[in-house]
Scaffold this motif. Structure first.
Motif, mmCIF file in Angstrom:
data_model
loop_
_atom_site.group_PDB
_atom_site.id
_atom_site.type_symbol
_atom_site.label_atom_id
_atom_site.label_comp_id
_atom_site.label_asym_id
_atom_site.label_seq_id
_atom_site.Cartn_x
_atom_site.Cartn_y
_atom_site.Cartn_z
ATOM 1 N N LEU A 43 -32.068 -2.295 29.813
ATOM 2 C CA LEU A 43 -32.096 -2.453 31.363
ATOM 3 C C LEU A 43 -32.779 -3.566 31.704
ATOM 4 C CD1 LEU A 43 -32.629 1.319 32.162
ATOM 5 C CD2 LEU A 43 -30.385 0.272 31.478
ATOM 6 N N ILE A 44 -31.981 -4.462 32.664
ATOM 7 C CA ILE A 44 -32.696 -5.579 33.217
ATOM 8 C C ILE A 44 -32.250 -5.430 34.851
ATOM 9 C CG2 ILE A 44 -32.945 -7.098 31.178
ATOM 10 C CD1 ILE A 44 -30.499 -8.558 32.063
ATOM 11 N N LYS A 45 -33.135 -5.642 35.418
ATOM 12 C CA LYS A 45 -32.837 -5.526 37.017
ATOM 13 C C LYS A 45 -33.325 -6.803 37.653
ATOM 14 C CE LYS A 45 -33.887 -2.661 41.078
ATOM 15 N NZ LYS A 45 -34.699 -1.569 41.555
ATOM 16 N N ASN B 249 -36.627 -8.835 36.537
ATOM 17 C CA ASN B 249 -37.747 -7.973 36.634
ATOM 18 C C ASN B 249 -38.848 -8.443 35.271
ATOM 19 O OD1 ASN B 249 -39.513 -6.079 38.096
ATOM 20 N ND2 ASN B 249 -38.869 -4.660 36.192
ATOM 21 N N ASP C 219 -38.945 -6.419 32.185
ATOM 22 C CA ASP C 219 -37.529 -6.293 31.884
ATOM 23 C C ASP C 219 -37.376 -7.343 30.857
ATOM 24 O OD1 ASP C 219 -37.625 -4.291 33.666
ATOM 25 O OD2 ASP C 219 -35.908 -4.925 34.836
ATOM 26 N N MET D 88 -27.495 -2.990 36.974
ATOM 27 C CA MET D 88 -26.651 -2.560 38.131
ATOM 28 C C MET D 88 -27.079 -3.373 39.394
ATOM 29 S SD MET D 88 -25.976 0.881 39.635
ATOM 30 C CE MET D 88 -27.469 1.820 40.309
ATOM 31 N N GLU E 243 -31.061 0.294 46.277
ATOM 32 C CA GLU E 243 -30.804 1.664 45.500
ATOM 33 C C GLU E 243 -32.471 2.376 45.844
ATOM 34 O OE1 GLU E 243 -30.724 -0.247 41.978
ATOM 35 O OE2 GLU E 243 -28.760 -0.507 42.418
ATOM 36 N N PHE F 154 -26.366 5.433 35.148
ATOM 37 C CA PHE F 154 -26.591 4.639 34.199
ATOM 38 C C PHE F 154 -26.171 5.622 32.713
ATOM 39 C CE2 PHE F 154 -30.018 1.711 35.542
ATOM 40 C CZ PHE F 154 -29.279 0.706 35.874
ATOM 41 N N SER G 269 -36.366 -0.194 28.633
ATOM 42 C CA SER G 269 -36.438 -0.539 29.954
ATOM 43 C C SER G 269 -37.774 -1.173 30.330
ATOM 44 C CB SER G 269 -36.190 0.722 30.797
ATOM 45 O OG SER G 269 -37.313 1.423 30.897
ATOM 46 N N GLY G 270 -37.700 -1.846 31.490
ATOM 47 C CA GLY G 270 -39.047 -1.998 31.898
ATOM 48 C C GLY G 270 -40.023 -0.910 32.527
ATOM 49 N N GLN H 276 -41.472 -0.765 35.138
ATOM 50 C CA GLN H 276 -41.642 -0.540 36.411
ATOM 51 C C GLN H 276 -40.900 -1.648 37.128
ATOM 52 O OE1 GLN H 276 -45.270 0.752 38.103
ATOM 53 N NE2 GLN H 276 -45.187 -0.791 39.821
ATOM 54 N N SER H 277 -40.033 -1.529 38.353
ATOM 55 C CA SER H 277 -39.430 -2.610 39.061
ATOM 56 C C SER H 277 -40.300 -3.206 40.088
ATOM 57 C CB SER H 277 -38.061 -2.042 39.721
ATOM 58 O OG SER H 277 -38.210 -1.091 40.530
ATOM 59 N N MET I 38 -40.679 2.386 41.166
ATOM 60 C CA MET I 38 -40.953 3.814 41.022
ATOM 61 C C MET I 38 -41.617 4.289 39.572
ATOM 62 S SD MET I 38 -39.958 5.741 43.560
ATOM 63 C CE MET I 38 -39.071 5.572 45.049
ATOM 64 N N GLY I 39 -41.248 3.174 38.617
ATOM 65 C CA GLY I 39 -41.646 3.312 37.321
ATOM 66 C C GLY I 39 -40.885 4.637 36.693
ATOM 67 N N GLN I 40 -39.618 4.869 36.804
ATOM 68 C CA GLN I 40 -39.240 6.226 36.439
ATOM 69 C C GLN I 40 -37.740 6.036 35.963
ATOM 70 O OE1 GLN I 40 -38.828 9.020 39.491
ATOM 71 N NE2 GLN I 40 -40.358 8.198 40.722
ATOM 72 N N THR I 41 -36.961 5.021 36.102
ATOM 73 C CA THR I 41 -35.802 4.835 35.830
ATOM 74 C C THR I 41 -35.527 5.036 34.367
ATOM 75 O OG1 THR I 41 -35.363 3.517 37.893
ATOM 76 C CG2 THR I 41 -33.503 3.707 36.425
HETATM 77 N N1 LIG Z 1 -30.585 -1.609 38.940
HETATM 78 C C1 LIG Z 1 -30.815 -1.656 37.898
HETATM 79 N N2 LIG Z 1 -30.391 -2.446 36.816
HETATM 80 C C2 LIG Z 1 -30.962 -2.434 35.646
HETATM 81 N N3 LIG Z 1 -31.958 -1.869 35.334
HETATM 82 C C3 LIG Z 1 -32.687 -1.066 36.236
HETATM 83 C C4 LIG Z 1 -32.198 -1.107 37.595
HETATM 84 N N4 LIG Z 1 -32.951 -0.172 38.271
HETATM 85 C C5 LIG Z 1 -34.064 0.131 37.319
HETATM 86 N N5 LIG Z 1 -33.870 -0.380 36.050
HETATM 87 C C6 LIG Z 1 -34.840 -0.469 34.918
HETATM 88 O O1 LIG Z 1 -35.536 0.788 35.067
HETATM 89 C C7 LIG Z 1 -36.959 0.153 35.106
HETATM 90 C C8 LIG Z 1 -37.961 0.837 36.029
HETATM 91 O O2 LIG Z 1 -37.428 0.690 37.460
HETATM 92 P P1 LIG Z 1 -38.062 1.471 38.392
HETATM 93 O O3 LIG Z 1 -37.830 3.148 38.300
HETATM 94 O O4 LIG Z 1 -37.343 1.348 39.844
HETATM 95 O O5 LIG Z 1 -39.509 1.139 38.546
HETATM 96 C C9 LIG Z 1 -37.020 -1.552 35.504
HETATM 97 O O6 LIG Z 1 -37.801 -1.991 34.890
HETATM 98 C C10 LIG Z 1 -35.399 -1.840 34.817
HETATM 99 O O7 LIG Z 1 -35.736 -1.937 33.552
#
Ligand SMILES: Nc1ncnc2c1ncn2[C@@H]1O[C@H](COP(=O)(O)O)[C@@H](O)[C@H]1O
Ligand SMILES: Cc1cc2nc3c(=O)[nH]c(=O)nc-3n(C[C@H](O)[C@H](O)[C@H](O)COP(=O)(O)OP(=O)(O)OC[C@H]3O[C@@H](n4cnc5c(N)ncnc54)[C@H](O)[C@@H]3O)c2cc1C
Lengths: 325, 257
Positions: free
Chosen positions: B6-8, B36, B39, B63, B94, B104, B118-119, B121-122, B127-130
């Motif tokens: 997953l790359i954001k 990110n 990522d 996305m 988002e 996803f 995935s990374g 945290q974005s 959030m550190g959750q996706t």
């Molecule tokens: N729109 C997105 N497209 C691709 N990867 C995402 C997206 N949103 C979140 N991720 C992945 O989920 C990780 C954690 O995101 P978050 O939960 O927003 O901190 C990111 O580092 C990405 O790897």
């Protein structure tokens, strides 16, 4: 049940950030007139329950189950899903710790309920809490509301609320249990360990010159060394500098590096992300140089200069040398 | 070995950040989007795992709106990813990691990845959750804050970062979903050959609106600048004035000179 605070068990004692979450929970409980319960679990959970029995709460829950004695993401996400199903709190509050990051999103997924993570404060609006979190690397804040019909999971950033503000009182202990089988744990965890000791100890340094990504290139580190020598300081850094392999890991300051409290902390080209700030905010004097006037580091600095470190560092070294002679 | 990453797309460090006039998000007009940070490390780890294994494919998934998402996708394909799935959306705001992960999960269900990275945290939402939620929704085994990986046939052994300098090795059965912490490898740059080769690689578009179930579990109601708490003396003037004041402060106020 309205608010449930779960104590994170750090080898038999309460994680500091769990008490901060408790302070937040007590505040919400009193503002909205809600009930508050505290849950202790894990190894010697009974001791943790006793430790909080003098705090203001409606009840203390104790969950003892040998499968939960050692933390595992599989075990904890399963157990929390059962507990929330049984007790049905409106809010679950915890500290935003490494452990919570690890398993709580899975509970959000299993129960299809929101997890509002890394919150710095809440305010009550229309009889419901509005949670604030930092976004865009702590440069901006966002207010977030939950649309959940069930529980809302919330984790609080370190020091968002103060553990010494926890109100005292008394509460009875109620033992709870869940149906759980060791087969839910699919992963195999080895003993936690620390990397080989050695490296530089920055904890006793008087002066730390700390360098962040603003330095741009590895070659530019030489100008920093000149400043370090001029000040008789130790060199520290933010995580990306270590991640890039430009400095050894023991130079890193922050939540996954060292905790320092020198007389002067000179932050050069460091944005001021919370994971860095927790490692240096105890410094007596914080001086920050950053080209972005809105960098969050200025919020905790005593002295700030908006400018280009590549220009300022060499000039500052010269001026310090001159001042010393 | 089939690996999804997953790359954001997030604002680059030097981008100006201005709150939009309605306070719903930021004004994205002059923002320069990049991959990110964590990522990029996740992608590099995916590429290295495929190379060590000597077979398999790395599929990147992102996305976001057209232009900026295409930019980071092309970079990933140039670095060596085999193909890409782009979930196209017009409104880039988002705010709900559960909803994002549900989208996803629907998009990736039939891919049957052995590994999803995935990374941690974005940078924008933080959030550190996706990734973690996605792993749970797909029934994979899960580890977070991963700092090293060792792949065997049926399982993967990973080194996890714990609090205050502690680490732990955990072994997970495959399929597994890992959230990657920055610093575990050195992300590569695209080669000229990679850039040329990327043009022929598949980018599969999917529409977010067809995957979205309309449920926002948490919503951002307002974005704003944070109020300053501490009294900071901002040292003004030209560079020479700033430096002479700072040296003075070090001498007379902080007393380190
Ligand atoms: N729109 C997105 N497209 C691709 N990867 C995402 C997206 N949103 C979140 N991720 C992945 O989920 C990780 C954690 O995101 P978050 O939960 O927003 O901190 C990111 O580092 C990405 O790897
Ligand atoms: C679980 C976890 C643990 C972490 N642990 C740590 C930790 O222990 N320590 C840590 O530091 N981080 C840690 N991080 C990372 C942290 O979130 C930040 O990403 C990191 O601190 C940012 O480092 P930085 O300020 O150097 O870089 P950036 O955030 O990229 O900031 C660079 C700054 O330099 C400024 N700048 C650029 N060029 C110049 C110039 N020429 N002159 C002046 N200023 C300039 C920019 O305006 C910017 O403010 C952790 C993250 C996570 C998720």
């Amino acid at each position: 049940m309205d608010i449930l605070i779960v104590l994170e068990n750090k080898s038999g004692s309460i994680h500091r950030m769990s008490l901060e979450a408790l302070a937040a929970g007590q505040k919400l409980a009193s503002e909205l007139n809600l009930s508050l319960s505290i849950l202790a679990m894990g190894k010697n959970g009974g001791d943790l329950a006793n430790d909080v029995s003098n705090f203001k709460a409606d009840e203390i829950l104790l969950l003892e189950n040998p499968i939960l004695d050692n933390y595992s993401s599989d075990g904890y996400s399963f157990a929390f899903t059962s507990i929330l199903g049984q007790e049905k709190p409106k809010y679950l509050f915890m500290g935003h710790t490494y452990m919570v990051r690890d398993f709580l999103p899975r509970v959000s997924a299993k129960l299809q309920i929101p997890f509002i993570s890394d919150v710095i404060q809440f305010n009550v609006d229309n009889d419901a809490p509005v949670f604030t979190k930092q976004v865009f690397n702590a440069k901006l804040a966002a207010d977030i509301v939950s649309n959940s019909h069930g529980t809302t999971l919330v984790s609080f950033q370190s020091a968002a609320y103060q553990s010494d503000q926890v109100e005292s009182g008394s509460a009875e202990i109620r033992t709870i249990s869940i149906d759980m089988d060791a087969s839910v744990i699919k992963t195999q965890s080895e003993e936690p360990f620390k990397e080989e000791a050695g490296g530089i100890d920055l904890t006793n340094a008087e002066i730390i010159v700390s360098i962040g990504r603003g330095i741009g290139k590895e070659e530019n580190l030489s100008i920093v060394n000149t400043l370090v020598d001029a000040l008789g300081a130790e060199l520290g850094s933010s995580r990306p500098i270590v991640d890039s392999g430009w400095l050894e890991p023991s130079r890193q300051i922050g939540s996954s590096g060292q905790n320092v409290a020198p007389k002067m902390y000179l932050a050069l080209g460091i944005s001021g992300a919370i994971q860095h700030v927790v490692g240096m905010k105890g410094s007596k004097n914080i001086v920050a140089v950053n080209k972005d006037p809105e960098a969050p580091i200025f919020e905790i600095a005593d002295y700030g200069i908006v400018g280009d470190i590549l220009e300022i560092i060499p000039k500052l070294s010269e001026a310090i040398q001159a001042a010393k002679n | 070995m089939k690996i999804g990453v997953l790359i954001k797309q997030v604002p680059g460090g030097d981008s100006p950040l201005r709150v939009s006039s309605d306070h719903s998000w930021i004004d994205e007009t002059s923002v320069n989007f990049e991959t990110n940070e964590s990522d990029s490390y996740a992608l590099e780890e995916g590429l290295q795992l495929r190379e060590k294994k000597g077979e398999g494919e790395v599929v990147v998934i992102s996305m976001g709106p057209d232009g900026r998402t295409q930019k980071i996708i092309k970079e990933a394909l140039s670095k060596g990813a085999n193909r890409c799935i782009h979930i196209v959306e017009d409104n880039a705001r988002e705010t709900d990691p559960l909803q994002t992960a549900i989208i996803f999960a629907k998009a990736l269900k039939n891919e049957r990845f052995d590994l999803i990275l995935s990374g941690l945290q974005s940078l924008d939402l933080g959030m550190g959750q996706t990734g973690v939620i996605l792993g749970e929704l797909l029934g994979m085994s899960i580890a977070t804050l991963v700092m090293a990986t060792e792949l065997t046939n049926e399982s993967i052994r990973v080194k996890r970062e714990l609090e205050s300098g502690w680490f732990q090795w955990v072994t997970l059965p495959l399929p597994a979903c890992l959230s990657i912490q920055s610093g575990l490898n050195q992300p590569r740059y695209p080669s000229l050959k990679g850039i040329m080769g990327a043009k022929k690689k598949e980018i599969k578009p999917l529409s977010k609106s067809e995957l979205f179930d309309g449920n926002e579990h948490q919503s951002i109601t307002r974005v704003y600048s944070i109020q300053k708490a501490k009294q900071t003396e901002m040292i003004s003037g030209d560079v020479n004035q700033q430096i002479s004041r700072l040296v003075d402060v070090m001498k007379t106020e902080i007393k380190v000179l």
